[in-house]
Design a protein around this motif. Structure first.
Motif, short mmCIF file in Angstrom:
data_model
loop_
_atom_site.label_atom_id
_atom_site.label_comp_id
_atom_site.label_asym_id
_atom_site.label_seq_id
_atom_site.Cartn_x
_atom_site.Cartn_y
_atom_site.Cartn_z
N SER A 10 0.83 -1.20 0.00
CA SER A 10 0.00 0.00 0.00
C SER A 10 0.87 1.25 0.00
N GLU A 11 0.19 2.39 0.08
CA GLU A 11 0.90 3.63 0.36
C GLU A 11 1.38 3.59 1.82
N GLU A 12 2.16 4.58 2.23
CA GLU A 12 2.84 4.55 3.53
C GLU A 12 1.88 4.37 4.71
N ILE A 13 2.19 3.38 5.53
CA ILE A 13 1.44 3.09 6.76
C ILE A 13 2.06 3.91 7.89
N PRO A 14 1.27 4.65 8.66
CA PRO A 14 1.84 5.41 9.78
C PRO A 14 2.67 4.49 10.70
N ALA A 15 3.83 4.99 11.11
CA ALA A 15 4.75 4.17 11.91
C ALA A 15 4.10 3.70 13.19
N ARG A 16 3.26 4.54 13.81
CA ARG A 16 2.68 4.18 15.10
C ARG A 16 1.69 3.03 15.00
N MET A 17 1.22 2.73 13.79
CA MET A 17 0.23 1.66 13.61
C MET A 17 0.84 0.33 13.19
N GLN A 18 2.11 0.32 12.86
CA GLN A 18 2.66 -0.87 12.21
C GLN A 18 2.76 -2.09 13.13
N ALA A 19 3.23 -1.89 14.36
CA ALA A 19 3.39 -3.03 15.27
C ALA A 19 2.05 -3.71 15.53
N ARG A 20 1.02 -2.92 15.80
CA ARG A 20 -0.31 -3.49 16.05
C ARG A 20 -0.84 -4.15 14.78
N ALA A 21 -0.59 -3.55 13.62
CA ALA A 21 -1.08 -4.11 12.36
C ALA A 21 -0.45 -5.47 12.08
N ARG A 22 0.85 -5.61 12.37
CA ARG A 22 1.51 -6.91 12.18
C ARG A 22 0.81 -7.99 13.00
N GLU A 23 0.55 -7.69 14.26
CA GLU A 23 -0.08 -8.68 15.14
C GLU A 23 -1.51 -8.96 14.70
N ASP A 24 -2.24 -7.92 14.28
CA ASP A 24 -3.62 -8.13 13.83
C ASP A 24 -3.66 -9.01 12.59
N LEU A 25 -2.76 -8.78 11.64
CA LEU A 25 -2.73 -9.60 10.44
C LEU A 25 -2.43 -11.06 10.78
N ARG A 26 -1.44 -11.27 11.62
CA ARG A 26 -1.09 -12.64 12.01
C ARG A 26 -2.27 -13.34 12.68
N LYS A 27 -2.92 -12.64 13.61
CA LYS A 27 -4.02 -13.25 14.36
C LYS A 27 -5.23 -13.51 13.47
N LEU A 28 -5.63 -12.52 12.66
CA LEU A 28 -6.80 -12.68 11.81
C LEU A 28 -6.65 -13.86 10.86
N VAL A 29 -5.49 -13.96 10.22
CA VAL A 29 -5.30 -15.02 9.22
C VAL A 29 -5.11 -16.38 9.89
N THR A 30 -4.24 -16.47 10.87
CA THR A 30 -4.00 -17.79 11.49
C THR A 30 -5.24 -18.30 12.22
N ASP A 31 -5.95 -17.43 12.90
CA ASP A 31 -7.19 -17.87 13.56
C ASP A 31 -8.20 -18.37 12.54
N GLY A 32 -8.31 -17.66 11.42
CA GLY A 32 -9.24 -18.09 10.38
C GLY A 32 -8.86 -19.43 9.77
N LEU A 33 -7.57 -19.65 9.54
CA LEU A 33 -7.12 -20.92 8.97
C LEU A 33 -7.37 -22.07 9.93
N VAL A 34 -7.04 -21.87 11.19
CA VAL A 34 -7.25 -22.94 12.19
C VAL A 34 -8.73 -23.24 12.34
N GLU A 35 -9.55 -22.22 12.36
CA GLU A 35 -11.00 -22.42 12.49
C GLU A 35 -11.55 -23.23 11.31
N ALA A 36 -10.93 -23.06 10.14
CA ALA A 36 -11.38 -23.79 8.95
C ALA A 36 -10.76 -25.18 8.86
#
Length: 706
Positions: A10-36
C-alpha cells in the motif's frame, strides 16, 4: 506441506500503527485458517512503511473431512417437527425421511451430504442425522480467510479511495498471495474489489522502482534486500542504532538512547541511512532537554551529546535512501528546517528568561488565576495557595524548611504560564527548575519545581529531597482531598482525574522516605470525618494493590489494617513485612495454630456463657506444672512485647510470641480447659484470653487465612 506468503502492499502506513497491524494480520489469518481446519508450524509477521507481510510455514494442504451427528425427533413425529429438524440440516423435502417411520433400526436415506438413520431407543424409534463435510483444499480456504481479513482489518483510522468500497489505512495497491512447496509455487487466486492476487511485489520506491516476481518467502526477502528494502523492523532498528552510535563514537560523542523514537524511525524507512550533523553554535546554550525534545518531536532526530559536559552538540537523522552526494543535500535541508525549529525554541527560552527577570516566578504564576483547575475547586492559583499552605504544615515532619516548602509550592506551577511549556507541555516541571535557578532561588526550591510531580507511575523515581517531598505530598493530597470533597471519586475502570495514581504517589513518597505522617494528620484541614475516613479507606485499597505486587499476602495486609494506627503507612508496611516473614517460619505456623485454638475455645465459651473472659487469670489457681509454665512464659513475653512495640520492632515482638509456642503446646496437651470446677474453668479461659490478647497486640491473627 506448503508455506504461505502474503503481502499487502500500500501507500505509507503510519509508523505508530505498524506493530499493532503486524499482530492483527497474524491473528486474523492464522485464527481463520485454524477455524477452517488447517494447521501450521509457525507464523511470522513483518512490516515496512509500504507493506504488511505474513509468512506461514508447514501449512496443511487441505482441511480434514469431518463428521457430525445430530439427534432428531421420533421417526413417526408430526410432519411439522420433522420439517423443522430437516431445515436445520438444509433439507427441504421431508418425504424420504417420513418413509423411514416403521422401518427397522439401521434403515437410512442419503440426502446430499447428510445421512438420516433410524435407531431403536427406549423412547421408541429416533432419527439421527450424520453430516459429512469433505475436506477443502488450502487455496480455497486461504482465499476466503484473507479476503475476510482485509475487509474487516481493525485499523484505528482507514480511508476509501477512487470509486471502490474497500477501506484501508492508505490506498492498497496489490496483494501477493502464494503457496510454495518443493515442487514450486502457485498463486492463491482471490479478489478484493478491484484487486486480484499475484506473485509480484515492488522494492524501494526510488532506489528500485518496478515490480518483480518472487517464489516463496526466502526468495521474497532476498530480492527485497537487493531492491533496497529491509523487511524486518527489528533489523532496521539494529542498523539505525549501530550506525548512529558508530558515527557518534567516531567524533567522541554518544547518542542519547530513545527506544520509542528508534521504533518510530524504523517504521518510517525501508532502507535506513544514518546521517549526522552539527547544531549551530547559537543554539548550544539551550537546555539539553529543550534541544532533545524539539528535535525528537518535530524532526524525529536523535540527540548526540558530549558525555563530559552533558551538552547536546549534534544530531542524527535517518534518511530512506542513499544518494550520490552521500546525503549532503538531505542533511542541508534538514539543517535548514532544524534551524527554524530551534530558533523558535530559543525565542521561547529568551522570552521566558526575560519574564522571570522582570517579575520573578511568582509574577509569572499570576496568570494561573485565569486558568480553571475545576469548576468546583477554583483556579490553578487557588490550588497553588492550598498546596503552599499544606506544604508548610507538612514540612516539619519531613525535615524540610517550612518557608522553603511554601515558596517552592508557590512557584512550582509557574512554568505552566511559560512559552516553552506552552510549546512543549512534556517539559513542565523541568523548565520550572531552570527558571527557578535563573531567578537565583535556593537549589531545594528549584528542584521541587521539577520533582513535585513525581512519582507519576509505579516505576517512576521517588524524590528524596525534603522540600521536594513536602510539595509533592501536598500537591497529591490536595488533589485527592479536593475531589473527594466534591464527590468525584474513581468508579470502576474510570478515573478521569488520575486519583488512583495520586494515591499511589502518596504511598510511595511516604514509604520511600520513611515519612511518619499519619494520613488523617497529613490531609488538609476542613474535611468532614466521613470524607476523611472514606479517603483513608481508599489509600488502604491502593496500598493493598501495591503490597500485593510486592508479594505481601492479602490476609497479612488485612490483619495489619485491623490494628490501631493504620493510617500510618510506614508503620503499617513495617508491621505487614514482619508478620509475613514470621508466618513463613515454623514457630510462626505453630503459634498461629495455638492462637486459633485459644481464640476458638475462648470465643465459644464467651458465646455460650454470655460473658467476656478478659481479666482475672491468676497463677495461684494453676494446678498443673504446664499451666504454671504458661503463666510464667506469658509474663516474660508480655514484658518483652511492650518495649518492642514501642520501638516498632515487630520482629522482636513476634520473636517473643514465638517463645510461647512450646508452653502453649504443652498446656493444651496436659490440661483440660472446660472442667466442672468453675473457678478453674474461668481462670483457664482468662489465661487463654491472655494468649489471644498478646498475639492481637502485634496483628489481628484472626484474619489470617486457614
Amino acid at each position: 506441506m506448503p508455506d504461505l506468503l502474503l503481502e499487502l502492499f500500500s501507500e505509507e502506513i503510519p509508523a505508530r500503527m505498524q506493530a499493532r497491524a503486524r499482530e492483527d494480520l497474524r491473528k486474523l489469518v492464522t485464527d481463520g485458517l485454524v477455524e477452517a481446519g488447517l494447521t501450521y508450524a509457525s507464523a511470522g509477521a513483518f512490516s515496512t512503511p509500504r507493506r504488511l507481510v505474513l509468512a506461514i510455514e508447514d501449512l496443511t494442504a487441505e482441511s480434514p473431512t469431518t463428521r457430525e451427528e445430530r439427534k432428531g425427533p421420533k421417526a413417526d413425529a408430526p410432519q411439522q417437527a420433522l420439517a423443522g429438524f430437516l431445515r436445520g440440516l438444509g433439507i427441504e423435502d421431508a418425504a424420504p425421511v417420513m418413509a423411514l417411520a416403521g422401518q427397522p433400526s439401521g434403515a437410512h436415506v442419503h440426502l446430499g451430504g447428510v445421512t438420516i438413520t433410524v435407531r431403536d431407543d427406549k423412547k421408541g424409534q429416533l432419527l439421527f442425522a450424520t453430516l459429512t463435510k469433505p475436506g477443502r483444499p488450502a487455496p480455497e480456504i486461504i482465499a476466503e480467510v484473507v479476503e475476510r481479513a482485509i475487509r474487516t482489518f481493525p485499523w484505528p483510522k482507514s480511508m476509501r479511495w477512487g470509486t471502490g468500497a474497500l477501506r484501508w489505512v492508505r490506498p492498497l495497491h496489490s496483494i501477493l498471495c502464494q503457496l510454495t512447496t518443493e515442487a514450486g509455487s502457485e498463486v492463491v487466486p482471490l479478489a478484493v474489489d478491484h484487486l486480484t492476487s499475484g506473485n509480484t511485489t515492488e522494492g524501494h520506491r526510488f532506489m528500485a522502482p518496478g515490480r518483480f516476481a518472487v517464489h516463496g518467502f526466502d526468495d521474497y526477502a532476498a530480492k527485497l534486500k537487493r531492491a533496497h528494502v529491509v523487511l524486518d523492523a527489528a533489523e532496521r532498528e539494529a542498523i539505525i542504532w549501530h550506525d548512529a552510535t558508530t558515527a557518534a563514537f567516531a567524533v567522541g560523542l554518544e547518542v542519547v538512547p530513545d527506544a520509542a523514537l528508534l521504533t518510530e524511525v524504523a517504521g518510517l524507512v525501508e532502507w535506513p541511512v544514518v546521517l549526522m550533523g552539527a547544531i549551530e553554535d547559537t543554539f548550544l546554550g539551550l537546555p539539553p532537554e529543550v534541544l532533545q525534545t524539539s528535535m525528537r518531536e518535530h524532526q524525529k532526530f536523535f540527540s548526540v551529546k558530549n558525555a563530559a559536559t552533558g551538552r547536546i552538540e549534534q544530531f542524527v537523522t535517518v534518511a530512506n535512501r542513499t544518494t550520490a552526494d552521500d546525503g549532503a543535500t538531505i542533511l542541508k535541508g534538514n539543517l535548514k528546517v532544524l534551524s527554524a525549529r530551534l530558533s523558535d525554541a530559543k525565542f521561547f527560552w529568551d522570552n521566558d528568561l526575560r519574564a522571570v527577570a522582570d517579575k520573578g516566578l511568582e509574577g509569572m504564576a499570576e496568570g494561573l488565576s485565569q486558568v480553571t483547575f475545576h469548576n468546583k475547586l477554583g483556579s490553578q492559583a487557588d490550588r497553588v495557595a492550598r498546596i503552599a499552605a499544606l506544604a508548610r504544615d507538612l514540612a516539619p515532619a519531613l525535615g524540610a524548611d517550612p518557608d522553603q516548602a511554601a515558596q517552592a509550592a508557590r512557584i512550582a506551577k509557574a512554568d505552566l504560564q511559560s512559552a516553552m511549556v506552552g510549546e512543549f507541555p512534556e517539559l513542565q516541571g523541568l523548565m520550572g527548575r531552570y527558571y527557578a535557578t535563573a531567578a537565583g532561588l535556593p537549589e531545594a526550591v528549584a528542584a521541587a519545581s521539577q520533582e513535585h510531580y513525581s512519582p507519576l507511575g509505579p516505576s517512576d523515581d521517588v524524590p528524596s529531597a525534603p522540600v521536594s517531598v513536602a510539595v509533592a505530598l501536598a500537591d497529591k493530597l490536595d488533589t485527592l482531598a479536593g475531589f473527594w470533597s466534591i464527590d468525584e471519586k474513581p468508579t470502576g475502570s474510570k478515573d478521569p482525574f488520575a486519583l488512583r495514581r495520586a494515591a499511589l504517589g502518596v504511598t510511595r513518597l511516604m514509604l520511600a522516605n520513611d515519612a511518619r505522617l499519619p494520613l488523617r494528620t497529613a490531609l488538609p484541614a476542613g474535611l468532614t470525618e466521613e470524607v476523611s475516613d472514606n479517603l483513608v479507606s481508599f489509600f488502604h485499597d491502593r496500598l493493598k494493590v501495591y503490597l500485593r505486587d510486592q508479594g505481601v499476602r492479602h490476609d497479612v495486609i488485612d490483619a495489619c489494617l485491623a490494628m490501631p494506627g493504620n493510617d500510618d503507612l510506614v508503620l503499617l508496611v513495617k508491621r505487614a513485612s514482619a508478620l509475613q516473614a514470621f508466618l513463613t517460619t515454623e514457630d510462626g505456623t505453630n503459634l498461629l495454630q495455638g492462637f486459633r485454638r485459644a481464640n476458638n475455645i475462648v470465643g465459644q465459651a464467651e458465646a455460650k456463657d454470655g460473658v467476656e473472659y478478659s481479666f482475672g487469670a491468676d497463677a495461684k489457681f494453676a494446678e498443673d506444672d504446664t499451666e504454671r509454665a504458661l503463666f510464667a512464659a506469658l509474663d516474660d513475653a508480655e514484658a518483652r512485647i511492650d518495649p518492642a512495640l514501642q520501638a516498632e520492632d515487630f520482629g522482636a515482638a513476634m520473636a517473643a510470641l514465638a517463645d510461647l509456642r512450646a508452653p502453649t503446646d504443652a498446656f493444651f496437651t496436659a490440661v483440660q480447659v472446660n472442667v466442672d470446677n468453675q473457678v478453674l474453668r474461668r481462670n483457664r479461659l482468662n489465661l487463654l484470653h491472655r494468649i489471644r490478647a498478646a498475639c492481637m497486640r502485634v496483628a489481628d491473627l484472626s484474619r489470617i487465612a486457614e
